[in-house]
Every structure is written in C-alpha cells, then in structure tokens.
Design a protein around this motif. Structure first.
Motif, PDB file in Angstrom:
ATOM      1  N   ALA A  83     -44.136  -5.265 -21.742  1.00 36.25           N
ATOM      2  CA  ALA A  83     -43.228  -4.146 -21.480  1.00 36.25           C
ATOM      3  C   ALA A  83     -42.936  -4.023 -19.989  1.00 36.25           C
ATOM      4  CB  ALA A  83     -43.806  -2.839 -22.027  1.00 36.25           C
ATOM      5  N   CYS A  84     -43.962  -4.193 -19.156  1.00 40.00           N
ATOM      6  CA  CYS A  84     -43.768  -4.128 -17.698  1.00 40.00           C
ATOM      7  C   CYS A  84     -42.834  -5.240 -17.228  1.00 40.00           C
ATOM      8  CB  CYS A  84     -45.099  -4.214 -16.970  1.00 40.00           C
ATOM      9  SG  CYS A  84     -46.053  -2.692 -17.057  1.00 40.00           S
ATOM     10  N   GLY A  85     -42.986  -6.426 -17.812  1.00 40.33           N
ATOM     11  CA  GLY A  85     -42.100  -7.535 -17.462  1.00 40.33           C
ATOM     12  C   GLY A  85     -40.648  -7.220 -17.787  1.00 40.33           C
ATOM     13  N   LEU A  86     -40.418  -6.659 -18.963  1.00 36.42           N
ATOM     14  CA  LEU A  86     -39.063  -6.284 -19.347  1.00 36.42           C
ATOM     15  C   LEU A  86     -38.521  -5.205 -18.415  1.00 36.42           C
ATOM     16  CD1 LEU A  86     -36.597  -6.300 -21.236  1.00 36.42           C
ATOM     17  CD2 LEU A  86     -37.836  -4.692 -22.704  1.00 36.42           C
ATOM     18  N   LEU A  87     -39.322  -4.189 -18.145  1.00 32.95           N
ATOM     19  CA  LEU A  87     -38.864  -3.096 -17.285  1.00 32.95           C
ATOM     20  C   LEU A  87     -38.592  -3.576 -15.864  1.00 32.95           C
ATOM     21  CD1 LEU A  87     -41.146  -0.233 -18.579  1.00 32.95           C
ATOM     22  CD2 LEU A  87     -38.702  -0.542 -19.009  1.00 32.95           C
ATOM     23  N   LYS A  88     -39.372  -4.552 -15.403  1.00 26.44           N
ATOM     24  CA  LYS A  88     -39.148  -5.106 -14.061  1.00 26.44           C
ATOM     25  C   LYS A  88     -37.783  -5.793 -13.997  1.00 26.44           C
ATOM     26  CE  LYS A  88     -42.301  -7.078 -11.136  1.00 26.44           C
ATOM     27  NZ  LYS A  88     -43.324  -8.066 -10.759  1.00 26.44           N
ATOM     28  N   VAL A  89     -37.461  -6.567 -15.027  1.00 19.81           N
ATOM     29  CA  VAL A  89     -36.158  -7.246 -15.059  1.00 19.81           C
ATOM     30  C   VAL A  89     -35.029  -6.216 -15.167  1.00 19.81           C
ATOM     31  CG1 VAL A  89     -34.697  -8.873 -16.331  1.00 19.81           C
ATOM     32  CG2 VAL A  89     -37.125  -9.364 -16.023  1.00 19.81           C
ATOM     33  N   LEU A  90     -35.251  -5.155 -15.931  1.00 19.02           N
ATOM     34  CA  LEU A  90     -34.220  -4.125 -16.086  1.00 19.02           C
ATOM     35  C   LEU A  90     -34.074  -3.258 -14.833  1.00 19.02           C
ATOM     36  CD1 LEU A  90     -34.893  -2.852 -19.720  1.00 19.02           C
ATOM     37  CD2 LEU A  90     -33.186  -4.512 -18.952  1.00 19.02           C
ATOM     38  N   GLY A  91     -35.042  -3.316 -13.923  1.00 19.49           N
ATOM     39  CA  GLY A  91     -35.042  -2.453 -12.754  1.00 19.49           C
ATOM     40  C   GLY A  91     -34.105  -2.893 -11.653  1.00 19.49           C
ATOM     41  N   ASN A  92     -32.926  -3.359 -11.997  1.00 19.42           N
ATOM     42  CA  ASN A  92     -31.919  -3.785 -11.032  1.00 19.42           C
ATOM     43  C   ASN A  92     -30.560  -3.298 -11.536  1.00 19.42           C
ATOM     44  OD1 ASN A  92     -29.696  -5.911 -10.464  1.00 19.42           O
ATOM     45  ND2 ASN A  92     -31.195  -6.263  -8.845  1.00 19.42           N
ATOM     46  N   PRO A  93     -29.810  -2.567 -10.707  1.00 18.02           N
ATOM     47  CA  PRO A  93     -28.530  -2.010 -11.173  1.00 18.02           C
ATOM     48  C   PRO A  93     -27.538  -3.050 -11.677  1.00 18.02           C
ATOM     49  CG  PRO A  93     -29.173  -1.007  -9.092  1.00 18.02           C
ATOM     50  CD  PRO A  93     -30.139  -2.138  -9.350  1.00 18.02           C
ATOM     51  N   ASP A  94     -27.447  -4.205 -11.004  1.00 15.06           N
ATOM     52  CA  ASP A  94     -26.506  -5.239 -11.460  1.00 15.06           C
ATOM     53  C   ASP A  94     -26.900  -5.789 -12.825  1.00 15.06           C
ATOM     54  OD1 ASP A  94     -24.901  -5.033  -9.200  1.00 15.06           O
ATOM     55  OD2 ASP A  94     -25.973  -6.612  -8.124  1.00 15.06           O
ATOM     56  N   ARG A  95     -28.196  -6.038 -13.020  1.00 18.63           N
ATOM     57  CA  ARG A  95     -28.637  -6.547 -14.320  1.00 18.63           C
ATOM     58  C   ARG A  95     -28.427  -5.514 -15.415  1.00 18.63           C
ATOM     59  NH1 ARG A  95     -32.731  -9.213 -10.943  1.00 18.63           N
ATOM     60  NH2 ARG A  95     -34.243  -7.572 -11.366  1.00 18.63           N
ATOM     61  N   LEU A  96     -28.653  -4.239 -15.093  1.00 18.99           N
ATOM     62  CA  LEU A  96     -28.390  -3.185 -16.084  1.00 18.99           C
ATOM     63  C   LEU A  96     -26.912  -3.139 -16.460  1.00 18.99           C
ATOM     64  CD1 LEU A  96     -30.618  -0.163 -15.008  1.00 18.99           C
ATOM     65  CD2 LEU A  96     -30.760  -1.482 -17.127  1.00 18.99           C
ATOM     66  N   LEU A  97     -26.035  -3.251 -15.459  1.00 13.54           N
ATOM     67  CA  LEU A  97     -24.595  -3.269 -15.756  1.00 13.54           C
ATOM     68  C   LEU A  97     -24.226  -4.437 -16.664  1.00 13.54           C
ATOM     69  CD1 LEU A  97     -22.960  -2.396 -12.319  1.00 13.54           C
ATOM     70  CD2 LEU A  97     -22.787  -1.076 -14.441  1.00 13.54           C
ATOM     71  N   LEU A  98     -24.771  -5.604 -16.353  1.00 15.92           N
ATOM     72  CA  LEU A  98     -24.477  -6.780 -17.174  1.00 15.92           C
ATOM     73  C   LEU A  98     -24.971  -6.599 -18.600  1.00 15.92           C
ATOM     74  CD1 LEU A  98     -25.322  -9.498 -14.519  1.00 15.92           C
ATOM     75  CD2 LEU A  98     -23.057  -8.985 -15.464  1.00 15.92           C
ATOM     76  N   LEU A  99     -26.200  -6.145 -18.748  1.00 14.34           N
ATOM     77  CA  LEU A  99     -26.741  -5.948 -20.098  1.00 14.34           C
ATOM     78  C   LEU A  99     -25.986  -4.850 -20.837  1.00 14.34           C
ATOM     79  CD1 LEU A  99     -30.536  -6.357 -19.345  1.00 14.34           C
ATOM     80  CD2 LEU A  99     -29.110  -7.871 -20.746  1.00 14.34           C
ATOM     81  N   CYS A 100     -25.568  -3.827 -20.118  1.00 14.36           N
ATOM     82  CA  CYS A 100     -24.787  -2.758 -20.760  1.00 14.36           C
ATOM     83  C   CYS A 100     -23.508  -3.340 -21.366  1.00 14.36           C
ATOM     84  CB  CYS A 100     -24.468  -1.679 -19.736  1.00 14.36           C
ATOM     85  SG  CYS A 100     -23.696  -0.221 -20.460  1.00 14.36           S
ATOM     86  N   GLN A 101     -22.841  -4.208 -20.622  1.00  7.23           N
ATOM     87  CA  GLN A 101     -21.637  -4.856 -21.147  1.00  7.23           C
ATOM     88  C   GLN A 101     -21.971  -5.737 -22.344  1.00  7.23           C
ATOM     89  OE1 GLN A 101     -18.368  -4.404 -20.257  1.00  7.23           O
ATOM     90  NE2 GLN A 101     -19.295  -2.739 -19.083  1.00  7.23           N
ATOM     91  N   LEU A 102     -23.092  -6.432 -22.264  1.00  6.07           N
ATOM     92  CA  LEU A 102     -23.459  -7.365 -23.332  1.00  6.07           C
ATOM     93  C   LEU A 102     -23.938  -6.654 -24.595  1.00  6.07           C
ATOM     94  CD1 LEU A 102     -25.146 -10.153 -21.196  1.00  6.07           C
ATOM     95  CD2 LEU A 102     -22.894 -10.211 -22.312  1.00  6.07           C
TER      96      LEU A 102
END
Length: 112
Positions: free
Chosen positions: A19-38
């Motif tokens: 869970a920490c690994g996933l949250l670490k990857v999600l902890g970036n605004p650009d990556r969140l924007l990309l995943l939101c689109q996806l």
C-alpha cells in the motif's frame, strides 16, 4: 470482526508495504492527473498531453514511472502508444480519489 490474535502480522506488514508503494507512486500531481485521465479508458500519449497539459519530457518520465511500477500497461498501434490502467488496486484508489476530489459537488447556496 477479526480479533487481533486472528491477524497475521507478517501478512499485514507485506500488505502495508504494498500500500505504501502504491501511495508513493500516487504522491505526484502529474501521475495523479495521468491516472485520472486513464480511469476514463485507454488514451494515446498525444491525448494525455492535450488533456493534462503535461509537456515532454515530463510526460514520458511520469508514464515510465507508472509503467515500471505496474500501474499502467501499453499497447502499440502503428506509431501510437496507448496507455491503460493495469492495476486493479490503482483503479479502485483512483475511483475513490475521483469521487472525493474531481466530481463537482453540488454547491451550497451562500447564506444571506
């Protein structure tokens, strides 16, 4: 409800680390924007750039991070590379984040 004695602490530790690994990857605004689109479906790189405003090389760098961490997968069609969410856990977390932060809540009328 499970009792503390029924819980396998080593399994919980591994799950917490995942869970920490996933949250670490999600902890970036650009990556969140990309995943939101996806979360809305598969997109090619050009569409992701247009939708998010993320410019090269940042876009490629963030997509590489997402791919290396198993959150997205790619499909090539000619010269186009299409991305989609590959991780069910990431999809579920993104759906919660979308509901909490991206949907337009009904605005309350200001009191007069």
């Amino acid at each position: 409800m499970a009792h503390m004695a029924d819980l396998d602490i080593e399994t919980l530790r591994r799950s917490a680390a995942d869970a920490c690994g996933l949250l670490k990857v999600l902890g970036n605004p650009d990556r969140l924007l990309l995943l939101c689109q996806l979360t809305q479906g598969e997109h090619c790189v050009g569409d992701l750039a247009n939708a998010t405003g993320i410019v090269q090389p940042t876009l490629s760098q963030q997509l590489t991070v997402l791919r290396h961490n198993g959150l997205v997968s790619t499909r090539r069609e000619g010269k186009q590379v299409h991305y989609s969410i590959a991780s069910q856990q990431a999809m579920e977390v993104m759906q919660v984040l979308y509901r909490l932060y991206c949907q337009h809540p009904e605005r309350e009328e200001p009191s007069t």
